[in-house]
Design a protein around this motif. Structure first.
Motif, PDB file in Angstrom:
ATOM      1  N   PRO A  30       0.763  -1.058   0.048  1.00 36.50           N
ATOM      2  CA  PRO A  30       0.172   0.212  -0.352  1.00 36.50           C
ATOM      3  C   PRO A  30       0.886   1.651  -0.382  1.00 36.50           C
ATOM      4  CG  PRO A  30      -0.777  -0.965   2.102  1.00 36.50           C
ATOM      5  CD  PRO A  30       0.591  -2.069   1.175  1.00 36.50           C
ATOM      6  N   MET A  33       1.642   2.062  -3.626  1.00 33.32           N
ATOM      7  CA  MET A  33       0.404   2.411  -4.398  1.00 33.32           C
ATOM      8  C   MET A  33       0.673   3.401  -3.919  1.00 33.32           C
ATOM      9  SD  MET A  33       0.044   0.270  -6.848  1.00 33.32           S
ATOM     10  CE  MET A  33      -2.282   1.331  -7.309  1.00 33.32           C
ATOM     11  N   TYR A  50      -5.233  -1.578 -11.823  1.00 33.03           N
ATOM     12  CA  TYR A  50      -3.746  -2.406 -11.460  1.00 33.03           C
ATOM     13  C   TYR A  50      -4.607  -3.781 -11.095  1.00 33.03           C
ATOM     14  CZ  TYR A  50      -7.589  -2.638  -6.932  1.00 33.03           C
ATOM     15  OH  TYR A  50      -8.499  -2.110  -5.925  1.00 33.03           O
ATOM     16  N   TYR A  55      -3.368  -5.550  -3.406  1.00 31.27           N
ATOM     17  CA  TYR A  55      -4.027  -4.096  -3.185  1.00 31.27           C
ATOM     18  C   TYR A  55      -4.998  -3.590  -2.706  1.00 31.27           C
ATOM     19  CZ  TYR A  55      -3.895   0.836  -2.753  1.00 31.27           C
ATOM     20  OH  TYR A  55      -4.281   1.634  -2.524  1.00 31.27           O
ATOM     21  N   ARG A  59      -5.436  -1.859   0.612  1.00 28.41           N
ATOM     22  CA  ARG A  59      -5.778  -0.960   0.611  1.00 28.41           C
ATOM     23  C   ARG A  59      -6.242   0.367   0.977  1.00 28.41           C
ATOM     24  NH1 ARG A  59     -10.223   0.663  -5.036  1.00 28.41           N
ATOM     25  NH2 ARG A  59      -9.986   2.806  -4.867  1.00 28.41           N
ATOM     26  N   ASN A  62      -2.993   2.487   2.482  1.00 34.32           N
ATOM     27  CA  ASN A  62      -2.235   3.297   1.742  1.00 34.32           C
ATOM     28  C   ASN A  62      -1.687   4.022   1.677  1.00 34.32           C
ATOM     29  OD1 ASN A  62      -3.230   5.849   0.189  1.00 34.32           O
ATOM     30  ND2 ASN A  62      -4.735   4.948  -1.234  1.00 34.32           N
TER      31      ASN A  62
END
Length: 179
Positions: A30, A33, A50, A55, A59, A62
């Protein structure tokens, strides 16, 4: 939740405007990203896509400190699939790839990056019009690679803006220094 490839295949490319989509293959971090989302905002990418599930599970953790994810579409897709007017460009350390300093970026680019702990699969590389690499000693972090590629695109662009206005508009609220 997996989304369709509508974001990736939309025909929003205008002949006069550049377009950039980033496609990250099965990212796991994360933090990476979050850094990729920040780079996407700084360098005006149109969307970040993605694949994979890693992820999606991470998520919530992040580190998108500029909340770019609220302004740039971020979507999970099944597989990389550029729109009809986009050139698919793999960014990977593979033999036969073009060094980034020698690469001319397509006007409408769909950049594909491999996972942090692996490589882009051969069947995806075979679909790419271009394969480029960043000539370094050793491999770079995924987010750093995205930043370098997007900076290279910006530096080679004939529409890049320079000057104090862009500095004032881009710096954070704690920076008021001058030369």
């Amino acid at each position: 939740m997996t989304y369709s490839n509508d974001l990736a295949t939309s025909d929003k490319c205008s002949p006069s405007d550049d377009s950039v989509t980033l496609c990250i293959i099965n990212p796991k971090s994360p933090q990476n990203m979050g850094s990729i989302l920040r780079a996407a905002g700084c360098y005006r990418a149109d969307s970040v896509l993605y694949t994979g599930e890693r992820y999606a599970r991470a998520r919530a953790f992040n580190t998108d400190t500029k909340n770019v994810g609220l302004n740039i579409p971020l979507a999970q897709i099944d597989a990389p699939m550029p729109g009809p007017h986009m050139s698919m460009v793999a960014v990977e350390l593979v033999e036969g790839a073009t060094p980034l300093p020698h690469f001319e970026h397509p006007k409408h680019a769909y950049y594909v990056f491999g996972p942090e702990d692996g490589s882009i699969e051969q069947n995806i590389l075979d679909k790419c019009q271009h394969v480029v690499y960043v000539p370094t000693s050793g491999c770079m972090n995924l987010a750093a690679t995205v930043n370098v590629l997007l900076y290279d695109r910006l530096a080679k662009s004939d529409t890049t803006q320079y000057g104090d206005q862009i500095i004032v508009a881009s710096r954070d609220t704690n920076n008021r220094t001058k030369v």
